[in-house]
Design a protein around this motif. Structure first.
Motif, PDB file in Angstrom:
ATOM      1  N   UNK A 118       0.849  -1.193   0.000  1.00 41.61           N
ATOM      2  CA  UNK A 118       0.000   0.000   0.000  1.00 41.61           C
ATOM      3  C   UNK A 118       0.882   1.240   0.000  1.00 41.61           C
ATOM      4  N   UNK A 119       0.374   2.309  -0.621  1.00 39.61           N
ATOM      5  CA  UNK A 119       1.098   3.578  -0.633  1.00 39.61           C
ATOM      6  C   UNK A 119       0.097   4.707  -0.797  1.00 39.61           C
ATOM      7  N   UNK A 120       0.511   5.910  -0.402  1.00 38.12           N
ATOM      8  CA  UNK A 120      -0.278   7.105  -0.686  1.00 38.12           C
ATOM      9  C   UNK A 120       0.637   8.101  -1.375  1.00 38.12           C
ATOM     10  N   UNK A 180      -6.418  -4.155   5.075  1.00 33.16           N
ATOM     11  CA  UNK A 180      -6.178  -5.172   4.044  1.00 33.16           C
ATOM     12  C   UNK A 180      -4.954  -6.027   4.318  1.00 33.16           C
ATOM     13  N   UNK A 181      -4.241  -5.747   5.387  1.00 33.70           N
ATOM     14  CA  UNK A 181      -3.055  -6.523   5.705  1.00 33.70           C
ATOM     15  C   UNK A 181      -1.906  -6.298   4.742  1.00 33.70           C
ATOM     16  N   UNK A 182      -1.751  -5.045   4.274  1.00 29.61           N
ATOM     17  CA  UNK A 182      -0.731  -4.708   3.291  1.00 29.61           C
ATOM     18  C   UNK A 182       0.475  -4.058   3.959  1.00 29.61           C
ATOM     19  N   UNK A 183       1.630  -4.184   3.338  1.00 35.45           N
ATOM     20  CA  UNK A 183       2.831  -3.495   3.797  1.00 35.45           C
ATOM     21  C   UNK A 183       2.791  -2.072   3.263  1.00 35.45           C
ATOM     22  N   UNK A 184       2.866  -1.088   4.149  1.00 38.94           N
ATOM     23  CA  UNK A 184       2.791   0.306   3.741  1.00 38.94           C
ATOM     24  C   UNK A 184       4.188   0.839   3.419  1.00 38.94           C
TER      25      UNK A 184
END
Length: 322
Positions: free
Chosen positions: A77-79, A143-147
Motif C-alpha cells: 500500500x502507498x499514498x 487489508x493486511x498490506x505493507x505500507x
C-alpha cells in the motif's frame, strides 16, 4: 541503519548496489547558457529520465526489495500525489507483488493513468479535507498490506539519496547542491550523501514553491510547522508539513531553503524545453527555477541541480507553459 543516524552514507551506497540493475543511471546535462546565467558550472541530474519519469522509483524499489517475499505477496500500500504511486506500482509488479495506491482526486490524469497501467488498484481521497497518512495507514491495516510511505522511511530515503550519489560521482566535487523539497525524502537522502562526502564543503539548499513553504518555516522555527495545503502548480511538492523523520535529518544537514513562485517554475519549464530539449513537470523544475533566479551561492563555482521528474501530459504542459 546506524544507531546514531537513521540514514548514513553507507546506507545510500548499499541502496545503490541493491537497485543498480533495476534503476536507470540518469544523465547529467550541461548548458553554456545556464552557466552564463548562473555564473557557475551547473550540472543537471536528469531524474525525468528515471523509470516512471521521476526519482521516486529509486526509493520505492529499494524499500520494497527489502520486504520479505511473504510481505510482497500479501501486497503493498502507498499514498501519493502521483510519482511515488507510479514507482510503488511498478516496483511491486517487478518484485512479485501487487499494489493499492491512495491518490488525491485531483491528481493529474497522466499520473493516474500510469499507475493504473502498472496494474495497481487506485483509491481516491480529497487532499484538501482528508488526512492521507491516516487514510493510507487504515487502508494498509484493513487489508493486511505493507505500507511504503513516500518519504517517511529510512529505506526510501536511502534509495532517493542514490541520485545525488550518482551526480557527485559523475560531476566531481561540487560547491552547492540544489534539491526540490516536498515531504523531504529526496533532500534528506541527498544531504546525507553531500555531507557524508564533503561535510561543510558542499552546501545543500532545498527549493520549495512559495505557496508551500512548510519546510522553510519549520527550519526557521526549529520545529515542524503545519501550513494549509498549498495550491501550487508544483503538485508533487504540495506538502502541508515536513515528515517527522525527514525533518530530523534535514534540520541537521540542510543549509537553507529557497522559494520560487509558480511563474518562476513556468519559466524554468520553458527554459528546459526550449534550451535543454527536455520536459519537466512543475515539481521537477523548481531547483532549476531557483538557479535561474540567482539562488545559487555567489561563491559556488560548481553547482549540482536535481531535476526530480518529468511526469506531465502534453495538454497540461501546454496549459502551464503556453
Amino acid at each position: 541503519m546506524s544507531p546514531t543516524a537513521p540514514v548514513t552514507l553507507d546506507d545510500v551506497r548499499a541502496a545503490a548496489a541493491r537497485i543498480k540493475e533495476a534503476a536507470h543511471r540518469t544523465p547529467v546535462l550541461r548548458s553554456r547558457t545556464l552557466d552564463a546565467i548562473a555564473g557557475a558550472e551547473v550540472y543537471l541530474k536528469c531524474e525525468n529520465f528515471q523509470r516512471i519519469g521521476a526519482f521516486k522509483f529509486r526509493g520505492a524499489y529499494h524499500a520494497i526489495s527489502r520486504l520479505s517475499p511473504e510481505q510482497r505477496a500479501k501486497g503493498i500500500a502507498a499514498y501519493s500525489s502521483g510519482n511515488h504511486a507510479q514507482a510503488v506500482a511498478l516496483a511491486a509488479r517487478e518484485l512479485g507483488g501487487t499494489a493499492v495506491i491512495l491518490m488525491p482526486e485531483d491528481t493529474p490524469e497522466s499520473k493516474r493513468d500510469a499507475v493504473a497501467g502498472y496494474g495497481a488498484e487506485i483509491v481516491t481521497y480529497d487532499r484538501y479535507t482528508g488526512d492521507r497518512t491516516a487514510i493510507g495507514e487504515a487502508l494498509a491495516a484493513d487489508r493486511g498490506l505493507a505500507l511504503v510511505p513516500p518519504y517517511e522511511h529510512p529505506h526510501v530515503i536511502a534509495g532517493q539519496g542514490t541520485a545525488a550519489l550518482e551526480l557527485i560521482d559523475e560531476a566531481g566535487e561540487l560547491d552547492a547542491l540544489l534539491v526540490p523539497v516536498g515531504g523531504g525524502g529526496l533532500i534528506a537522502g541527498s544531504a546525507t550523501v553531500a555531507k557524508g562526502l564533503r561535510g561543510g564543503g558542499l552546501g545543500v539548499l532545498g527549493v520549495e514553491p512559495a505557496a508551500g513553504d512548510d519546510t522553510k518555516r519549520s527550519l526557521e522555527a526549529g520545529r515542524r510547522v503545519p501550513i494549509p495545503v498549498p495550491r501550487t502548480i508544483a503538485d508533487g511538492q504540495a506538502a502541508d508539513i515536513p515528515g517527522e523523520l525527514t525533518f530530523s535529518i534535514n534540520q541537521r544537514l540542510v543549509d537553507g531553503i529557497e522559494l520560487v513562485t509558480d511563474e518562476q517554475i513556468r519559466e524554468a519549464m520553458r527554459f528546459a524545453f526550449e534550451r535543454l530539449k527536455i520536459v519537466l513537470e512543475p515539481s521537477g523544475a523548481t531547483a532549476l527555477a531557483a538557479v535561474l533566479g540567482g539562488a545559487a551561492p555567489r561563491t559556488a563555482r560548481r553547482v549540482g541541480v536535481l531535476l526530480s521528474g518529468g511526469n506531465i501530459g502534453a495538454r497540461r504542459f501546454a496549459e502551464i507553459c503556453g
